[in-house]
Motif scaffolding. Structure first.
Motif, PDB file in Angstrom:
ATOM      1  N   SER A  66     -28.380  -3.055 -60.637  1.00 30.95           N
ATOM      2  CA  SER A  66     -29.032  -4.112 -59.881  1.00 30.95           C
ATOM      3  C   SER A  66     -29.321  -3.626 -58.446  1.00 30.95           C
ATOM      4  N   TYR A  67     -29.707  -4.548 -57.599  1.00 31.87           N
ATOM      5  CA  TYR A  67     -30.099  -4.205 -56.229  1.00 31.87           C
ATOM      6  C   TYR A  67     -29.424  -5.156 -55.255  1.00 31.87           C
ATOM      7  N   PHE A  68     -29.228  -4.681 -54.032  1.00 35.82           N
ATOM      8  CA  PHE A  68     -28.794  -5.569 -52.966  1.00 35.82           C
ATOM      9  C   PHE A  68     -29.727  -5.404 -51.776  1.00 35.82           C
ATOM     10  N   ILE A  69     -29.652  -6.365 -50.848  1.00 37.84           N
ATOM     11  CA  ILE A  69     -30.489  -6.331 -49.653  1.00 37.84           C
ATOM     12  C   ILE A  69     -29.775  -5.520 -48.583  1.00 37.84           C
ATOM     13  N   PHE A  70     -30.372  -4.390 -48.207  1.00 38.79           N
ATOM     14  CA  PHE A  70     -29.799  -3.587 -47.127  1.00 38.79           C
ATOM     15  C   PHE A  70     -30.402  -4.015 -45.787  1.00 38.79           C
ATOM     16  N   ASN A  71     -31.732  -4.143 -45.752  1.00 44.62           N
ATOM     17  CA  ASN A  71     -32.424  -4.616 -44.529  1.00 44.62           C
ATOM     18  C   ASN A  71     -33.119  -5.935 -44.804  1.00 44.62           C
ATOM     19  N   ASP A  72     -33.073  -6.831 -43.811  1.00 45.06           N
ATOM     20  CA  ASP A  72     -33.721  -8.148 -43.919  1.00 45.06           C
ATOM     21  C   ASP A  72     -34.165  -8.548 -42.513  1.00 45.06           C
ATOM     22  N   ILE A  73     -35.472  -8.610 -42.315  1.00 40.67           N
ATOM     23  CA  ILE A  73     -36.018  -9.039 -41.013  1.00 40.67           C
ATOM     24  C   ILE A  73     -36.964 -10.211 -41.254  1.00 40.67           C
ATOM     25  N   PHE A  74     -36.654 -11.348 -40.621  1.00 42.08           N
ATOM     26  CA  PHE A  74     -37.425 -12.577 -40.807  1.00 42.08           C
ATOM     27  C   PHE A  74     -38.028 -13.007 -39.478  1.00 42.08           C
ATOM     28  N   LYS A  75     -39.329 -13.275 -39.476  1.00 45.44           N
ATOM     29  CA  LYS A  75     -39.984 -13.769 -38.256  1.00 45.44           C
ATOM     30  C   LYS A  75     -40.943 -14.904 -38.577  1.00 45.44           C
TER      31      LYS A  75
END
Lengths: 124, 124
Positions: free
Chosen positions: A111-120
Motif C-alpha cells: 500500500s501507500y502512505f502520504i509522505f508530503n501533503d501541501i494544502f492551499k
C-alpha cells in the motif's frame, strides 16, 4: 498491477471520502515522518497531522476534485499528485478553490502512505 | 548551506524569470528523466519539455507568484514545491490563476534540476 495514475486516483478518492466523513480517522494514511503544510502551518508526524486536521474550525466539509494529475516521483516507487478542486464547509454556500499536492510512498506492504501533503486555498 | 525553503524560493524565482524572458532557455533546468504535465499534456525529457513550453500559443508571459510552500521530498535531498499564482499572457488584461508543483532533485554538483513539473490553470 495498478499504474501510478490509477493508484493516485484511488488514493485521492479514499482520502477525501475519509476526510469528509471523519477526518479524525486519517491517521493510518500518514507515518511518523510525514509532513503537512496546511495554509501557513507546518506540522510533522501522523499524530500531529491528524490533530491539526481535526482541529480545523469547521464540522461539515465536502471536497470536490476538479483536476487530478500524477507522475512517478522517483525510483523508490513514489507518486506525486497535484489536485485542484473546491471545498464546501458547514453552511457556506460558496465553494472555496484549493490546490493540494501529495507525495505518496510505498509502505512496504503493498500500500501507500502520504509522505508530503501541501494544502492551499486559492483566492482570486 | 541554504535550507530547502530558501532553495525553493530562489529556484522558483529563477525559473519564472527565465520562463518570462525566454522560455527556450529553460533546458538546463531539466534532465533526460524529467517529466512535465502541462494542462492535459504529458511529456518527458528536457528537450521535449522545452519544445512543449516553447510551442505554447503566446509570446509575452508574466508569472506572479501568490504563495510558495516547500517540503523535503525524501532522503535523496529532493524538494517538493507547491506554487499558486497568476499568469498574464500577451495583451490579455485579466490574469489566469494557476497552480504548479515541482520536485527538485540535487544534480550532484551542488545545484538542482526539475524532476517533476505539473502545471494547471485554475478556473472558478
Amino acid at each position: 498491477m495498478a499504474n501510478f495514475q490509477d493508484i493516485a486516483k484511488q488514493f485521492t478518492e479514499f482520502y477525501y471520502n475519509q476526510f469528509d466523513q471523519d477526518r479524525k480517522q486519517l491517521g493510518p494514511l500518514y507515518r511518523d515522518n510525514s509532513m503537512l503544510t496546511f495554509e501557513s502551518d507546518s506540522v510533522a508526524g501522523g499524530a500531529n497531522i491528524v490533530s491539526k486536521l481535526s482541529g480545523l474550525p469547521f464540522e461539515k466539509v465536502k471536497h470536490a476534485v476538479s483536476t487530478l494529475d500524477a507522475q512517478p516521483s522517483g525510483e523508490n516507487g513514489g507518486i506525486l499528485i497535484l489536485v485542484t478542486g473546491a471545498l464546501l464547509v458547514d453552511e457556506e454556500q460558496r465553494p472555496m478553490n484549493y490546490s493540494q499536492t501529495f507525495q505518496l510512498l510505498p509502505d512496504g506492504s503493498g500500500s501507500y502512505f502520504i509522505f508530503n501533503d501541501i494544502f492551499k486555498l486559492v483566492f482570486g
